[in-house]
Structure formats: structure tokens, C-alpha cells
Design a protein around this motif. Structure first.
Motif, PDB file in Angstrom:
ATOM      1  N   TRP A 100       0.837  -1.203   0.000  1.00 45.87           N
ATOM      2  CA  TRP A 100       0.000   0.000   0.000  1.00 45.87           C
ATOM      3  C   TRP A 100       0.868   1.248   0.000  1.00 45.87           C
ATOM      4  O   TRP A 100       1.945   1.271   0.582  1.00 45.87           O
ATOM      5  N   LYS A 101       0.400   2.223  -0.733  1.00 45.24           N
ATOM      6  CA  LYS A 101       1.046   3.533  -0.765  1.00 45.24           C
ATOM      7  C   LYS A 101       0.390   4.362   0.329  1.00 45.24           C
ATOM      8  O   LYS A 101      -0.832   4.507   0.352  1.00 45.24           O
ATOM      9  N   LYS A 102       1.194   4.907   1.246  1.00 44.32           N
ATOM     10  CA  LYS A 102       0.643   5.716   2.326  1.00 44.32           C
ATOM     11  C   LYS A 102      -0.123   6.882   1.723  1.00 44.32           C
ATOM     12  O   LYS A 102       0.402   7.613   0.888  1.00 44.32           O
ATOM     13  N   GLY A 103      -1.370   7.013   2.115  1.00 47.99           N
ATOM     14  CA  GLY A 103      -2.211   8.094   1.618  1.00 47.99           C
ATOM     15  C   GLY A 103      -3.100   7.704   0.463  1.00 47.99           C
ATOM     16  O   GLY A 103      -3.861   8.526  -0.036  1.00 47.99           O
ATOM     17  N   GLU A 104      -3.050   6.441   0.027  1.00 42.57           N
ATOM     18  CA  GLU A 104      -3.863   6.036  -1.124  1.00 42.57           C
ATOM     19  C   GLU A 104      -5.354   6.195  -0.850  1.00 42.57           C
ATOM     20  O   GLU A 104      -6.125   6.435  -1.770  1.00 42.57           O
ATOM     21  N   GLU A 105      -5.779   6.086   0.395  1.00 46.10           N
ATOM     22  CA  GLU A 105      -7.180   6.303   0.742  1.00 46.10           C
ATOM     23  C   GLU A 105      -7.392   7.668   1.379  1.00 46.10           C
ATOM     24  O   GLU A 105      -8.373   8.341   1.093  1.00 46.10           O
ATOM     25  N   SER A 106      -6.494   8.070   2.241  1.00 48.27           N
ATOM     26  CA  SER A 106      -6.694   9.278   3.051  1.00 48.27           C
ATOM     27  C   SER A 106      -6.170  10.558   2.410  1.00 48.27           C
ATOM     28  O   SER A 106      -6.538  11.642   2.831  1.00 48.27           O
ATOM     29  N   GLY A 107      -5.273  10.429   1.445  1.00 52.63           N
ATOM     30  CA  GLY A 107      -4.623  11.606   0.879  1.00 52.63           C
ATOM     31  C   GLY A 107      -3.424  12.052   1.702  1.00 52.63           C
ATOM     32  O   GLY A 107      -2.743  13.008   1.341  1.00 52.63           O
ATOM     33  N   GLN A 108      -3.141  11.360   2.789  1.00 58.22           N
ATOM     34  CA  GLN A 108      -2.026  11.707   3.668  1.00 58.22           C
ATOM     35  C   GLN A 108      -0.722  11.098   3.157  1.00 58.22           C
ATOM     36  O   GLN A 108      -0.084  10.275   3.806  1.00 58.22           O
ATOM     37  N   VAL A 109      -0.322  11.517   1.968  1.00 59.86           N
ATOM     38  CA  VAL A 109       0.872  11.008   1.299  1.00 59.86           C
ATOM     39  C   VAL A 109       2.121  11.445   2.057  1.00 59.86           C
ATOM     40  O   VAL A 109       2.189  12.565   2.564  1.00 59.86           O
ATOM     41  N   GLN A 110       3.081  10.546   2.137  1.00 57.40           N
ATOM     42  CA  GLN A 110       4.354  10.847   2.775  1.00 57.40           C
ATOM     43  C   GLN A 110       5.434  10.965   1.706  1.00 57.40           C
ATOM     44  O   GLN A 110       5.773   9.979   1.049  1.00 57.40           O
ATOM     45  N   ALA A 149       1.677  15.328   3.544  1.00 56.39           N
ATOM     46  CA  ALA A 149       0.787  16.221   2.804  1.00 56.39           C
ATOM     47  C   ALA A 149      -0.083  16.965   3.813  1.00 56.39           C
ATOM     48  O   ALA A 149      -0.515  16.393   4.810  1.00 56.39           O
ATOM     49  N   GLU A 150      -0.314  18.241   3.578  1.00 52.44           N
ATOM     50  CA  GLU A 150      -1.154  19.037   4.482  1.00 52.44           C
ATOM     51  C   GLU A 150      -2.618  18.670   4.311  1.00 52.44           C
ATOM     52  O   GLU A 150      -3.047  18.222   3.248  1.00 52.44           O
ATOM     53  N   LEU A 151      -3.376  18.906   5.379  1.00 53.13           N
ATOM     54  CA  LEU A 151      -4.822  18.658   5.350  1.00 53.13           C
ATOM     55  C   LEU A 151      -5.590  19.827   4.757  1.00 53.13           C
ATOM     56  O   LEU A 151      -6.780  19.746   4.549  1.00 53.13           O
ATOM     57  N   GLY A 152      -4.904  20.909   4.509  1.00 51.84           N
ATOM     58  CA  GLY A 152      -5.549  22.121   4.007  1.00 51.84           C
ATOM     59  C   GLY A 152      -5.510  23.202   5.065  1.00 51.84           C
ATOM     60  O   GLY A 152      -5.353  22.929   6.241  1.00 51.84           O
TER      61      GLY A 152
END
Length: 168
Positions: A76-86, A107-110
Motif C-alpha cells: 500500500w502507498k501511504k495516503g492512497e485512501e486518506s490523501g495523507q501522502v508521505q 501532505a497538508e490537510l488544508g
């Protein structure tokens, strides 16, 4: 059957492994290596996971953290579901090459809110502390050591499946 090119140098002797200049990761009997992920700016430990050879190779190649989920039995790629890419800033290997440390930028949450590494919505998977100095007992209470969740997991991941499987 086509030959797959070697991803890493073959295992070497102790001295070459510990002091040499070749990446010769020592995967365990399950084909995994421990991966400790820390915030590149603060040094805070964000999470501990595992990588198989493919996850380690993809992380090196893409500069984005990939792991192997033992519970799901897949890459799994970190953030593939949450958008919290590293995004990996640096990848270090320990002396006997059986563990790696990833220094990452999340990745920022906005709106300038820092990203969260934990599927529970906390910045770090290590958001609780164990009190020291007392005998352990079933009544031992953990202490939350951060400012709380940065996102609502139900909103990001949807309704949880009825399983003990973590969602990343």
C-alpha cells in the motif's frame, strides 16, 4: 518465465553489511523489514510499519512512502485512501540493514493544518504515553499526548468495516 532483475545487492558478509556502501536489506522470514517513519522537520516518530522488497524499491524509486500491510497482506502507498501522502526526504538503513528510517514530509490537510500519519486522525500513531514509575496493572491508563485528531476517520475512510484490520 522472464528473469526479474535484482533490486538489491546480494547478502554480504558482516563487515560489508555493517560498513559497506551497498544496500543489502536483511528481510525477516516473512520477507519484511521494519520501517520507522519520522517527521523530517520535527523528528517526531509518526509511525512504524513494514516493507517488503517491492515496497522498499517503490519508495526508493518514487520518493513516496510505500509499505506492506501485514493485516491486508498487500502493498500500500501511504495516503492512497486518506490523501495523507508521505514524501520521503531521506531514507536511512541501520548498521545490520534489518530496519530503515524514513524522514518524511506529510501532505497538508488544508488551511495550513499539518497532515496526519495515523488512520485514527492523529498526527502520529504514537499519540498516547504509558505512565512510568508504577507497577503495571489492568487499570493502567494511557495518556493522550497530542492536541487531538486532525481529521475525522469516518469522513476520510467512510464507515469502518467490521474487522480488526487497520485502515491506512
Amino acid at each position: 518465465m522472464t528473469d526479474v532483475p535484482a533490486l538489491f545487492a546480494p547478502p554480504a558478509g558482516k563487515r560489508e553489511t555493517e560498513e559497506g556502501d551497498r544496500l543489502t536489506p536483511k528481510f525477516d522470514a516473512s520477507g519484511l523489514i521494519t520501517a520507522v517513519t519520522v517527521d523530517a522537520g520535527t523528528g517526531d516518530v509518526l509511525m512504524v510499519a513494514h516493507m517488503n522488497a517491492q515496497a522498499l524499491a517503490l519508495t526508493i524509486e518514487t520518493g513516496v512512502a510505500h509499505y506492506f500491510s501485514r493485516s491486508r497482506g498487500r502493498l500500500w502507498k501511504k495516503g492512497e485512501e486518506s490523501g495523507q501522502v508521505q514524501s520521503v526526504v531521506e531514507l536511512r538503513v541501520d548498521c545490520d540493514q534489518d530496519a530503515v528510517v524514513l524522514r518524511v514530509e506529510m501532505a497538508e490537510l488544508g488551511t495550513g493544518t499539518p497532515g496526519a500519519a495515523c488512520h485514527t486522525g492523529h498526527r502520529s500513531c504514537f499519540f498516547r504515553s504509558v505512565p512510568l514509575g508504577a507497577r503495571p496493572s489492568p487499570e493502567l491508563k494511557l495518556t493522550v499526548n497530542d492536541g487531538g485528531r486532525l481529521f475525522d476517520p469516518a469522513t476520510v475512510y467512510g464507515t469502518p468495516k467490521k474487522t480488526d484490520e487497520p485502515r491506512f
